[in-house]
Design a protein around this motif. Structure first.
Motif, PDB file in Angstrom:
ATOM      1  N   PRO A 214       0.753  -1.167   0.051  1.00 36.44           N
ATOM      2  CA  PRO A 214       0.006  -0.052   0.164  1.00 36.44           C
ATOM      3  C   PRO A 214       0.810   1.119   0.013  1.00 36.44           C
ATOM      4  O   PRO A 214       0.358   2.321  -0.403  1.00 36.44           O
ATOM      5  N   ILE A 215       2.208   1.161   0.592  1.00 40.77           N
ATOM      6  CA  ILE A 215       2.851   2.467   0.643  1.00 40.77           C
ATOM      7  C   ILE A 215       3.083   2.897  -0.490  1.00 40.77           C
ATOM      8  O   ILE A 215       3.255   4.141  -1.109  1.00 40.77           O
ATOM      9  N   MET A 216       3.283   1.891  -1.572  1.00 41.09           N
ATOM     10  CA  MET A 216       3.417   2.529  -3.024  1.00 41.09           C
ATOM     11  C   MET A 216       2.566   3.161  -3.424  1.00 41.09           C
ATOM     12  O   MET A 216       2.949   3.935  -4.557  1.00 41.09           O
ATOM     13  N   GLY A 217       1.316   3.210  -3.018  1.00 41.51           N
ATOM     14  CA  GLY A 217       0.274   4.023  -3.596  1.00 41.51           C
ATOM     15  C   GLY A 217       0.153   5.349  -2.883  1.00 41.51           C
ATOM     16  O   GLY A 217      -0.512   6.214  -3.301  1.00 41.51           O
ATOM     17  N   ARG A 218       1.219   5.796  -1.979  1.00 40.53           N
ATOM     18  CA  ARG A 218       1.375   7.210  -1.503  1.00 40.53           C
ATOM     19  C   ARG A 218       2.861   7.305  -1.218  1.00 40.53           C
ATOM     20  O   ARG A 218       3.320   7.759  -0.240  1.00 40.53           O
ATOM     21  N   SER A 219       3.723   7.056  -2.141  1.00 42.63           N
ATOM     22  CA  SER A 219       5.043   7.126  -2.127  1.00 42.63           C
ATOM     23  C   SER A 219       5.507   8.286  -2.734  1.00 42.63           C
ATOM     24  O   SER A 219       5.481   8.757  -3.730  1.00 42.63           O
ATOM     25  N   LYS A 220       6.715   9.246  -2.203  1.00 49.02           N
ATOM     26  CA  LYS A 220       6.990  10.219  -2.707  1.00 49.02           C
ATOM     27  C   LYS A 220       8.536   9.921  -3.404  1.00 49.02           C
ATOM     28  O   LYS A 220       9.101  10.694  -4.035  1.00 49.02           O
ATOM     29  N   GLU A 221       8.759   8.657  -3.628  1.00 49.04           N
ATOM     30  CA  GLU A 221      10.023   8.169  -4.017  1.00 49.04           C
ATOM     31  C   GLU A 221       9.925   8.158  -5.336  1.00 49.04           C
ATOM     32  O   GLU A 221       8.961   8.000  -6.231  1.00 49.04           O
ATOM     33  N   GLU A 222      10.917   8.479  -6.173  1.00 47.23           N
ATOM     34  CA  GLU A 222      11.156   8.387  -7.671  1.00 47.23           C
ATOM     35  C   GLU A 222      11.449   6.939  -8.316  1.00 47.23           C
ATOM     36  O   GLU A 222      11.491   6.835  -9.390  1.00 47.23           O
ATOM     37  N   ILE A 223      11.907   6.182  -7.471  1.00 44.93           N
ATOM     38  CA  ILE A 223      12.231   4.752  -7.773  1.00 44.93           C
ATOM     39  C   ILE A 223      10.839   4.196  -8.266  1.00 44.93           C
ATOM     40  O   ILE A 223       9.910   4.157  -7.661  1.00 44.93           O
ATOM     41  N   PRO A 224      11.018   3.540  -9.481  1.00 43.72           N
ATOM     42  CA  PRO A 224       9.779   2.738 -10.023  1.00 43.72           C
ATOM     43  C   PRO A 224       9.377   1.814  -8.849  1.00 43.72           C
ATOM     44  O   PRO A 224      10.039   1.180  -8.378  1.00 43.72           O
TER      45      PRO A 224
ATOM     46  N   ARG B   1       4.388  13.925  -5.187  1.00 44.28           N
ATOM     47  CA  ARG B   1       5.398  13.877  -6.227  1.00 44.28           C
ATOM     48  C   ARG B   1       5.471  15.109  -7.171  1.00 44.28           C
ATOM     49  O   ARG B   1       6.213  15.791  -7.319  1.00 44.28           O
ATOM     50  N   LYS B   2       4.180  14.954  -7.935  1.00 41.31           N
ATOM     51  CA  LYS B   2       4.021  15.903  -9.246  1.00 41.31           C
ATOM     52  C   LYS B   2       2.702  16.426  -9.028  1.00 41.31           C
ATOM     53  O   LYS B   2       1.815  16.046  -8.379  1.00 41.31           O
ATOM     54  N   SER B   3       2.548  17.538  -9.908  1.00 40.83           N
ATOM     55  CA  SER B   3       1.294  18.173  -9.873  1.00 40.83           C
ATOM     56  C   SER B   3       1.007  18.704 -11.110  1.00 40.83           C
ATOM     57  O   SER B   3       1.894  19.088 -12.014  1.00 40.83           O
ATOM     58  N   TRP B   4      -0.221  19.013 -11.338  1.00 39.76           N
ATOM     59  CA  TRP B   4      -0.840  19.581 -12.601  1.00 39.76           C
ATOM     60  C   TRP B   4      -1.852  20.899 -12.198  1.00 39.76           C
ATOM     61  O   TRP B   4      -2.495  20.894 -11.275  1.00 39.76           O
ATOM     62  N   TYR B   5      -1.717  21.638 -13.142  1.00 40.01           N
ATOM     63  CA  TYR B   5      -2.605  23.111 -12.850  1.00 40.01           C
ATOM     64  C   TYR B   5      -3.492  23.345 -13.872  1.00 40.01           C
ATOM     65  O   TYR B   5      -3.080  23.501 -15.255  1.00 40.01           O
TER      66      TYR B   5
END
Ligand code: NAG
Ligand code: NAG
Length: 896
Positions: A607-617, A747-751
């Motif tokens: 589940p942590i993969m669903g809210r991870s700020k890591e850039e590692i795939p 991690r990322k954002s869209w505006y």
């Protein structure tokens, strides 16, 4: 040459015998008996066998059965243990407790608390409705137990303060003191928090904790015999805002000084069992109390060491109590179903009443044990040392001091060395009497062992390489996280890939490098190789002082003992069913435990993969986890490859499974997310409708814009959302999370441009005073009136530096950006603070640039200010497998 073998071989062969006789094929039984009798003739083994079989078809048939029987045996063994693990994980309550914890009443509390919906700090739901409900319930308990031997005092605290990067004002804590009427000096603290994150009912996190605490208070207050010490129950109203309320209690409340230890009930998931995932620091008596008193134990020091290494991106009030209060404690958390943590799915109906019962039984009995103990009064006496602790499938709990663990570990390691080292000397009695001969044999054995270890490590390395390659391809194809809603998909893709490489390498080695050695010798050698490697792991962990060393200790001790025991038993009884059962039993204990830990690791990390700020795939991480699990599980079965005639068929089957899965995954058959109500796997997205305004040096509005800032929490970004909402695509990618720094894990954002927001309680920002100090700095005082959650960032110009502020010196950065998060309860006064700036070269300061810019973001979570028409209609366009946490924000930049 020396025959340093090999009862183990015969045991393994007897396993085959067992399976074969189960298949009742007389030809195979004969064969296996012949096998076990011809130990002295290993060199001619395969030749003879081939000679013994006339018809090629029959030989083919025999090999097939031999290979498949081993496979069936292993699969059956693994399957059986896996079922055991699953049963143990799902069985919430093993024995009904004698205690008096009433989970039905606790459930009612839970439903009442969550019925008001999300309870963010500063909202009326949190500060009024929930507080009143709790106070009512506490008052009822107090009046009901008035005649008993205990007294109850309630205090509502409204703390204000600052620490680290956060400040708070008039938050709410309900502290309840339960003590014998004769009064007490020493107290246990039981902590829970009733606030929740925005857009989540927060049932597991942490309404259930407060419901359990209420009921524990009820049971303790009603005891007819007085307690020795007292208990303070802290219902804290601001945990989700960087743990502020517990800080307010432990640093400011007059009762805090009487607290000797605490128990904290938290959540990193929804429902299931509550795991003791950290205790201490030090203070082994707390774990001992849990081990003695807990009715349904679920605890492991592995969890503690993983959590404290920082791999899991979250913190609990445990940190505040131990860091600011210097108080030791026990941290418990629900960890199942982390996919739903902090989402709208964290509802009471997902928490089984048995979950509440077990948490209540455990906390009640542990508290009761501790308040009757001597250690509590004198805790500094018992402060030293760490504990190794773990439960065995919830059936029993083991806890022993770390130094005892170290002794056990070293004894185990020494036993292994003696076993391996003594092997040649022991076997010398069989045939080698000459000293020279012994040395030669010992040398050969050592050489072979080193080679075996090398081959083992090589096979792991290539296995990992192969699996990482596959994970990388999967990521490149845009199928990242295909396992998110079905973990078995990843197991069937990466598992066979890993096993295939292991099999392939060992088969190659067997056929190319070890032609002169018999299969049984080889099998023996690779068993020893695995044992030696586990022994290295054991020594490494022990040397580092990790309490988790008990796991490799089990992986050395049990195989070693069963091997040594079986040697004797075999001499007495010969090959029999008993040996097969005993051998499996010997491995069963460590294997079932390892499987249980593997289950736990996947339960927590997937589940942590669903809210991870890591850039590692995330596929790289998951594939590595699967490979590590495969390597660990295969370690005592690798040598089966050397016993088998051929691995072609197994390889073919595994290869086909892998190929099929790879094709299915690349076709996109597995979708990561799901809205299935029985087991939702939501994609997390934060959406803020914001208006930005920029002010000039003289305070007038320079420019403004408005839009929807969409923050992503996992690796797939907007890839799956763009087909539904074409406007959200990479052309609008930006960094709007930097303007709205709250919930930092994005991690990322869209505006996307949107109409302006106009909250009724608009932010009021004011410079109260500005003065030049006598040492040439500029001190400015500000006043801010705004919503419950705000953040401030300060960026001095290049020609100036920030030399002081009213928030304490901890996080002050002289240059660059400094950040402060602020939250307040109801009826808080305006937020007033000052900053001090030193112009570096006052003459060069260009007047139009100013000294510093202040950016304030204000977050509106509750009431009508928390919603807007454009936001609501935008949210409706998202597919149902998206969980969007949304609110209104404003962002103001001022320059001075
Ligand atoms: C509390 O004690 C009273 C009298 O001893 C009893 O009637 C009542 O049921 C008890 N309540 C609980 C919650 O145990
Ligand atoms: C991408 O988003 C922009 C802005 O929302 C929109 O104008 C454009 O049409 C989108 N592109 C595609 C391919 O949908």
């Amino acid at each position: 040459m020396c025959e340093y073998k090999t009862n183990f071989t015969q045991v393994v062969l007897s396993l085959f015998l067992f399976v074969r006789s189960a298949m009742s094929d007389p030809e195979f039984i004969q064969l296996s008996e012949r096998d076990s009798q011809q130990d002295q003739q290993q060199q001619r083994d395969s030749d003879e066998e081939e000679a013994a079989l006339n018809a090629p078809q029959s030989r083919e048939h025999k090999r097939l059965m031999r290979e498949s029987s081993a496979v069936i045996l292993l699969l059956g063994f693994g399957f059986l243990l896996w079922i055991l693990v699953l049963i143990s994980v799902q069985q919430l309550i093993i024995s009904s407790s004698p205690g008096h914890f009433n989970s039905v009443r606790a459930r009612k509390h839970l439903e009442r608390i969550t019925s008001v919906g999300p309870r963010t700090v500063g909202s009326p739901e949190n500060e009024i409705t929930t507080v009143n409900y709790l106070l009512d319930q506490i008052e009822q308990i107090r009046s009901e137990s008035e005649a008993g031997p205990h007294s109850i005092i309630v205090d509502v605290q409204r703390p204000s303060g600052c620490f680290s990067i956060s400040c708070y004002d008039r938050l709410t804590n309900i502290a309840v003191k339960l003590q014998p009427k004769t009064s007490a000096q020493h107290f246990m603290l039981a902590n829970c928090h009733f606030d929740s994150v925005a857009n989540s009912p927060g049932a597991s996190d942490d309404a259930v904790g407060c419901s359990v605490m209420l009921e524990v208070l009820h049971s303790l207050a009603n005891l007819s015999t007085p307690l020795k010490h007292g208990v303070i129950f802290l219902f804290n109203g601001a945990e989700e805002t960087y743990l502020q309320a517990s800080h307010g209690f432990i640093t400011q409340h007059p009762w805090a000084r009487q607290v000797r230890a605490f128990v904290n009930l938290e959540a990193a998931g929804v429902g299931g069992k509550e795991l003791v995932f950290q205790t201490g620091p030090r203070n082994p008596w707390l774990v001992q109390a849990y081990a003695r008193a807990a009715v349904h134990p679920f605890a492991t020091v592995v969890g503690q060491e993983i959590f404290q290494s920082g791999l899991i991106p979250s913190g609990t009030d445990f940190y505040i109590f131990s860091h600011f209060g210097n108080i030791p404690g026990i941290d418990l958390a629900f960890i199942e179903n982390g996919f739903l943590y902090h989402t709208k799915y964290d509802t009471p109906d997902r928490i089984h009443t048995d979950s509440i019962q077990r948490a209540g039984d455990n906390i009640l009995s542990v508290l009761q044990h501790l308040v009757m103990s001597d250690e509590l009064a004198d805790s500094s006496e018992y402060r030293h040392g760490n504990m190794v602790f773990f439960d065995l499938l919830g059936l029993m709990m083991l806890a022993y001091p770390a130094h005892v663990g170290t002794v056990i570990n070293y004894i185990t390691a020494v036993a292994t060395v003696i076993y391996l080292g003594g092997k040649c000397l022991l076997t010398s009695s069989v045939g080698c009497v000459l000293a020279r001969h012994i040395i030669c044999a010992a040398g050969r054995y050592m050489r072979n062992l080193v080679c075996a270890v090398f081959v083992l490590i090589l096979s792991w390395f290539f296995s990992l390489l192969m699996v990482l390659l596959v994970a990388w391809l999967v990521t490149l194809m845009g199928r990242s996280m295909f396992w998110y809603s079905n973990l078995y998909a990843a197991v069937y893709l990466y598992g066979p890939a890993a096993v295939c490489v292991l099999l392939l390498i060992h088969t190659l080695v067997k056929n190319r490098c070890y032609r002169s050695m018999s299969r049984v010798d080889l099998a023996e050698l690779f068993f020893d190789g695995s044992l030696l490697l586990w022994c290295f792991v054991l020594l490494f962990f022990t040397h580092r002082g990790w309490c988790s060393a008990y796991v490799p200790m089990m992986m050395v001790l049990f195989p070693l003992i069963s091997k040594l025991l079986l040697t004797k038993l075999f001499r007495a009884r010969g090959a029999s069913l008993l040996y097969s059962v005993l051998y499996l039993t010997g491995l069963a204990v460590p294997y079932v435990y390892i499987l249980f830990l593997i289950h736990l690791v996947f339960e927590v990390f997937t589940p942590i993969m669903g809210r991870s700020k890591e850039e590692i795939p995330p596929d790289i991480i998951l594939a590595s986890l699967v490979t590590v699990a495969t390597v660990i599980l295969s370690s005592y079965f690798i040598h089966f490859i050397y016993l088998s005639h051929s691995t072609k068929r197994v390889l073919a089957v595994l290869g086909s499974v892998f190929t099929l899965m790879f094709v299915l995954v690349s076709c996109g058959l597995f979708f990561p997310y799901s809205a299935d109500p029985s087991s939702p796997r939501p994609k997390r997205v934060f959406i803020q409708h914001i208006t930005r305004s920029f002010h000039t040096l003289n305070g007038s509005l320079q420019s403004s814009d408005s839009g929807l800032c969409i923050n992503d929490m996992d690796y797939t970004g907007m890839q799956h959302i763009t087909p539904h909402i074409p406007q959200i695509n990479d052309s609008i990618g930006t960094h709007c999370q930097d303007w709205l720094p709250y919930y930092g894990f994005t991690r990322k954002s869209w505006y996307l441009p949107a109409p302006e927001v106009s909250p009724k309680a608009a932010l009021e920002f004011q410079l109260l005073s500005r003065q030049e100090t006598q040492w040439g700095t500029v001190k400015m005082t500000f006043e801010v009136k705004g919503p419950s959650h705000m953040s401030l960032s300060l960026s001095p110009r290049a020609e100036a530096s920030l030399s002081g502020w009213s928030f304490g010196s901890g996080m002050l950065r002289h240059s660059g950006e400094s950040f402060i998060f602020y939250s307040h309860g109801l009826d808080a006064p305006a937020w007033t603070f000052w900053i001090e700036i030193s112009p570096l070269k006052s003459s060069d300061t260009s007047p139009d640039e100013g000294l510093i810019s202040l950016a304030i973001s204000a977050h509106y979570f509750s009431g009508s200010d928390g919603r807007s028409e454009p936001l609501e209609s935008f949210l409706k366009r998202f597919p149902d497998w998206v969980f969007s946490s949304s609110w209104i924000s404003t962002y103001h930049v001022y320059r001075y």
